[in-house]
Design an enzyme around this catalytic site. Structure first.
Site, short mmCIF file in Angstrom:
data_model
loop_
_atom_site.label_atom_id
_atom_site.label_comp_id
_atom_site.label_asym_id
_atom_site.label_seq_id
_atom_site.Cartn_x
_atom_site.Cartn_y
_atom_site.Cartn_z
N GLU A 1 -6.83 4.58 7.99
CA GLU A 1 -6.62 6.00 7.66
C GLU A 1 -7.86 6.58 6.98
OE1 GLU A 1 -2.88 5.40 5.66
OE2 GLU A 1 -2.00 4.86 7.59
N GLY B 1 2.85 2.30 10.71
CA GLY B 1 3.83 3.37 10.56
C GLY B 1 4.60 3.70 11.82
N GLU C 1 -5.06 -4.90 10.67
CA GLU C 1 -4.04 -3.86 10.85
C GLU C 1 -4.32 -3.12 12.16
OE1 GLU C 1 -2.17 -2.68 6.81
OE2 GLU C 1 -3.90 -1.41 7.16
N HIS D 1 -9.52 1.02 5.12
CA HIS D 1 -8.24 1.22 5.81
C HIS D 1 -8.45 2.17 6.99
CE1 HIS D 1 -4.12 2.40 6.62
NE2 HIS D 1 -3.74 1.33 5.95
N SER E 1 3.68 -2.14 10.20
CA SER E 1 5.14 -2.21 10.43
C SER E 1 5.75 -3.56 10.03
CB SER E 1 5.47 -1.87 11.89
OG SER E 1 5.10 -0.53 12.16
N GLY F 1 3.01 -1.17 4.18
CA GLY F 1 3.02 0.24 3.83
C GLY F 1 4.43 0.69 3.47
N GLY F 2 5.11 1.31 4.42
CA GLY F 2 6.42 1.92 4.16
C GLY F 2 7.40 1.02 3.44
N ASN G 1 0.87 -1.18 0.00
CA ASN G 1 0.00 0.00 0.00
C ASN G 1 0.90 1.23 0.00
OD1 ASN G 1 -1.79 2.05 0.49
ND2 ASN G 1 -2.42 1.33 2.53
N TRP G 2 0.97 1.87 -1.14
CA TRP G 2 1.86 3.05 -1.26
C TRP G 2 1.27 4.28 -0.59
CZ3 TRP G 2 4.45 3.30 -6.83
CH2 TRP G 2 5.34 2.21 -6.95
N LYS G 3 -0.01 4.22 -0.20
CA LYS G 3 -0.70 5.36 0.40
C LYS G 3 -0.53 6.59 -0.51
CE LYS G 3 -0.18 3.12 4.82
NZ LYS G 3 -0.09 3.21 6.26
P1 13P Z 1 3.25 0.38 7.54
O1 13P Z 1 3.74 -0.92 6.93
O2 13P Z 1 3.97 1.59 7.01
O3 13P Z 1 3.18 0.31 9.02
O4 13P Z 1 1.72 0.58 7.02
C1 13P Z 1 0.83 -0.48 7.15
C2 13P Z 1 -0.41 -0.14 6.43
O5 13P Z 1 -1.17 0.71 6.82
C3 13P Z 1 -0.67 -0.87 5.17
O6 13P Z 1 -1.97 -0.65 4.73
#
Ligand code: 13P
Length: 251
Positions: A101, A175, A169, A99, A214, A235-236, A12-14
Site C-alpha cells: 500500500e 484484503g 504479501e 508495504h 487474508s 491485516g483485517g 498491521n492495523w493500517k
Molecule cells: P489482510 O490480512 O487484511 O488481507 O491484510 C494483509 C496485510 O496487508 C498485512 O500487512
C-alpha cells in the site's frame, strides 16, 4: 534450521483505530495472560498516533508494538513524516517497510525501502520488509522474478548483520479474502529462503519469512504449518483481539 525458528505473528492495523481500539489491545493482553506460555512472538503495528499509548498498555505483556512506515531521515523539513528514531522513542520495537500500500499509494521504490531499512536499523528498530507480486505479474508467470528483484533492491547489504524479517504479501491477496494455494506459498517461501541464504548466509537461514494476505483464524493453521513460513502479517483479522488470538495460538 528454520523449523526451530520462533514464529512471529504480527498485526498491521493500517489506518484503523483511535484511542478506543486500545481496548482490543487490552483484551488481547488478557487472553495471552490466561493462555500462559505461547509459542510465538506477538507484534501489533497500530497507526503512529497510537504507538505511545499502545506501548504503555502492552507493558508487562509479550505484545510488542511497531510502526507501519518511517522516513529515511532522522529529522528535518519533511512535513507529516515520522522518523525511525521517533517511532523508537514512542515505544516501537519494529517497523513495517515497503508495504504494497505504501509502494502503490506513495510511489515507494525498493531503493527507497532500502534507505528506510537502514534508518530503522540505525534507530534500533527491527524492520519487516514487505514484498509481493500483483495479480497480473503472477498471471504472466513473473511472481518469482518480481519478488527476487524486490528482495535484491529493498534489502541493504548490512541487513545480514541483524535479524532479517521479510513478509511475502501477494498484492492480490490483501484484503480480498483470497489466498494463494499452499503449494504456491511453499514455493515462494522456498524461493525467498534460497535467495536470502545465497546473499546473507547464516542470517538468511535464520530469517523469519512471514506470509501476509487474508490470513484468518480458519486458514492460519494450514498456512503457518507450511515449510519456510515463520509467521504471519495479519491485516483485517488483527483488529479484533479474539480473531488475532485465534491466529496466535495455532502458530
Ligand atoms: P489482510 O490480512 O487484511 O488481507 O491484510 C494483509 C496485510 O496487508 C498485512 O500487512
Amino acid at each position: 534450521m528454520q523449523e526451530q525458528l520462533r514464529p512471529l505473528i504480527a498485526g498491521n492495523w493500517k489506518m484503523n483505530g483511535t484511542g478506543a481500539a486500545l481496548e482490543q489491545l487490552a483484551h488481547l493482553k488478557t487472553l495471552l495472560e490466561e493462555a500462559g506460555e505461547i509459542a510465538s512472538d506477538v507484534l501489533i503495528c497500530p497507526p503512529a498516533t497510537l504507538i505511545h499509548r499502545a506501548a504503555q498498555r502492552a507493558e508487562g505483556s509479550p505484545i510488542r508494538i511497531g510502526g507501519q512506515d518511517c522516513h529515511a531521515k532522522v529529522s528535518g523539513a519533511h512535513t507529516g513524516d515520522v522518523s525511525a528514531t521517533m517511532l523508537f522513542d514512542a515505544g516501537a520495537s519494529h517497523v513495517i517497510l515497503g508495504h504494497s500500500e505504501r509502494r502503490a499509494d506513495h510511489g515507494e521504490t525498493s531503493a527507497m525501502v532500502s534507505e528506510k531499512v537502514q534508518a530503522a536499523l540505525a534507530a534500533g528498530l527491527v524492520p519487516i520488509v514487505c514484498v509481493g507480486e500483483t495479480e497480473a505479474e503472477r498471471e504472466q508467470g513473473r511472481a518469482n522474478q518480481v519478488v527476487a528483484e524486490q528482495l535484491a533492491q529493498s534489502l541493504p547489504d548490512d541487513f545480514g548483520n541483524t535479524q532479517i524479517i521479510v513478509a511475502y504479501e501477494p498484492v492480490w491477496a490483501i484484503g480480498t479474502g483470497r489466498t494463494p494455494n499452499i503449494g504456491d506459498i511453499a514455493e515462494m517461501h522456498a524461493h525467498m529462503r534460497a535467495l536470502l541464504v545465497e546473499r546473507f548466509g547464516a542470517a538468511g537461514e535464520a530469517a523469519l519469512l512471514l506470509y501476509g494476505g487474508s490470513v484468518k483464524p480458519d486458514n492460519a493453521g494450514e498456512i503457518l504449518r507450511t515449510a519456510n513460513v515463520n509467521g504471519a502479517l495479519v491485516g483485517g483479522a488483527s483488529l479484533l483481539a479474539n480473531d488475532f488470538f485465534s491466529i496466535i495460538v495455532v502458530a
